[in-house]
Design an enzyme around this catalytic site. Sequence first.
Site, mmCIF file in Angstrom:
data_model
loop_
_atom_site.group_PDB
_atom_site.id
_atom_site.type_symbol
_atom_site.label_atom_id
_atom_site.label_comp_id
_atom_site.label_asym_id
_atom_site.label_seq_id
_atom_site.Cartn_x
_atom_site.Cartn_y
_atom_site.Cartn_z
ATOM 1 C CG HIS A 254 15.686 -17.388 8.635
ATOM 2 N ND1 HIS A 254 16.591 -17.938 7.755
ATOM 3 C CD2 HIS A 254 15.940 -17.961 9.838
ATOM 4 C CE1 HIS A 254 17.362 -18.800 8.405
ATOM 5 N NE2 HIS A 254 16.993 -18.836 9.663
ATOM 6 C CD GLU B 109 12.534 -27.764 13.039
ATOM 7 O OE1 GLU B 109 13.123 -28.768 12.565
ATOM 8 O OE2 GLU B 109 13.130 -26.744 13.423
#
Lengths: 324, 322
Positions: free
Chosen positions: A127, A60
């Site tokens: 998540h 990322e």
Amino acid sequence: VAEVTYLEAIRQAMWEEMERDPRVFLLGEDIGLYGGAFKVTKGFLEKFGPERVVDTPISEEGFTGVAVGAAYMGLRPIVEFQFIDFIANAFNMITNFAAKSRYRWGAGVPLVLRGPAGAGVRGGPFHSQSPEMHFVHTPGLKVVAPATAYDAKGLLKAAIRDEDPVLYLEHKFLYRRIKEELPGEDFVVPIGKAALRRKGKDIVLITYGAMLYVALEAARALESEGIELTIIDLRSLLPLDKEMILESVRRVNKVMILHEDTRTGGLAGEIAAILAEEAFDDLDGPIVRVTAPDTPVPYAATLEDAFLPQPADVVEAARRLAAY
Amino acid sequence: MLGKPQLHELYYYLKLTRRVEEELARLGREGRVAGGLYLGIGQEAVGVGTAYALAAGDLLAPALRNIGALLVRGVRPFEIVAHVLGTKSGPTRGRSGALEIGDLARGLVAPIGPLAAQVAVMAGVALAAKLASRPQVALTYVGDGAIATGDFHEGLNFAAVHRLPLVVILENNHYAFGTPTSSIWGTEDLYQRAPGYGLPGMPVDGGDVLQVLQVCGVAVERARAGKGPTLIEANCLRLAGHAAGHELAGAPAGEPEPGGERDPIQRFTTFLLENKIIQIDERLAVDQRVEQLVEDAVRLAVTDGPPPPESLEAGVYQQAEA
């Protein structure tokens, strides 16, 4: 005209912007060959080719940095985080590189950072998060959180056309649960403008994201008790639509702020501070916060349901505030 | 092969870099530098030699000790001194320190404090060049400290996968801040990391400006030809502490001194004189030109004045059109 889901609205925004502007391209994990973890970018590789739909290594920080460099060179990158929780890995690149660039040396970074945020799907601590306040606290960024398919499309188009880095939080609970008809023609929803979702004389409820639906359900329940809510959907968290907030509080003098983000340091605190400074004389009661508690987002259903503000929590808080 | 004008020019940039930094050190001792002062004394051949290998239109992001690279790329000594002093006409108008200077019009990207982040950003610059089929090369620097970061790995891996026109110069000055590299790496030859990415890794004597230029030139041409990134490890001397006023912790007795036989500028000067590439009077003329430039730069920067407090809040976002 067919109804369009929130997810389809996001797809349409990117598809149309990529057709309109050859500078727009996508970067992220599994977005090309695989079509995206939630299939948001399904069909994009076939249509736009591997130069504009770039599958990245799981990195990322790295691919966010690549997007910053490409933006310097005049491109318009849209970075997908597979789950927005993983944006933590790109924190340095976003807050130190992208956000400070224009201020330091005049180099704007037109960049969109998007990904599925929020809880309610038993995703567990990694998540399900609502990371907005890490970024709302960073000058140089903009942060938006659409709650409807219309706003999902219009805000994403506005973000892509913006000259500064925009964090676009799409709520995964809403992906396929809501749908509406969208205009056939091109439209944008300007960043920094809230939406008035309901008018009522007793309490102003300020919220954003999937909590809009919790607020609306609570409002229907409270109606039968004679308590009328005004509901403001912020849509844009940075910058805030202070004008609409203050204007509403001038008319309706009790305020409740609802968000699924945790309590301490949440956006509700900032809004409460603005109201205390700028609308003190308009307030007829305490500013009430309904938020998640200060815990990670838990996994098991009983725990996650207890974590997330429920309509009943809003109803109960509204009763107390109305009686104040 | 380089002609005499180029060799004289390399000497000029090396000398200019050294003199700018010496003046910065002096200004620091006089208390005129706003914050930290990070000098590259002893490493001039790396910045100068690598930047000299680039063509107009290429892009470069400096790290912490690459004043020489900026000078070669056309940044004026005044801009560097004003930047370090934090005055109002410096390239960031007092907003950023260290060597955080960027100007896209001149192909310069400003790094950020946590170094190595610019490796990934320069991979993005290279990606954009490749997507547009422009023959541009991106070049940046990392130290033996910064290559321990994930940024270095993620940026280099992305560039390798996409065969991007990127050259990464690993300046091994044997200290990460103040800690000897031997305390933080299990290997001595850091360029050996490159094959793990499927890339060539090339060691070079970072005190030899001609070797630096030659090896970097090969990497730049390789990048421009679409053959992908190269990692170059320039082994060099750091003749100063991490920041002005810092000690070199653990430096063994007999570490080299500026002006000594391992000093890269001394080495190049000796080479030029011994091979009669530069005459003594020519050298003096260059030195005088450098002195004049540095003197003017310092005088202008010292009298430039601070940025006004009213300038604090402007430019965080693009301003709405009036």
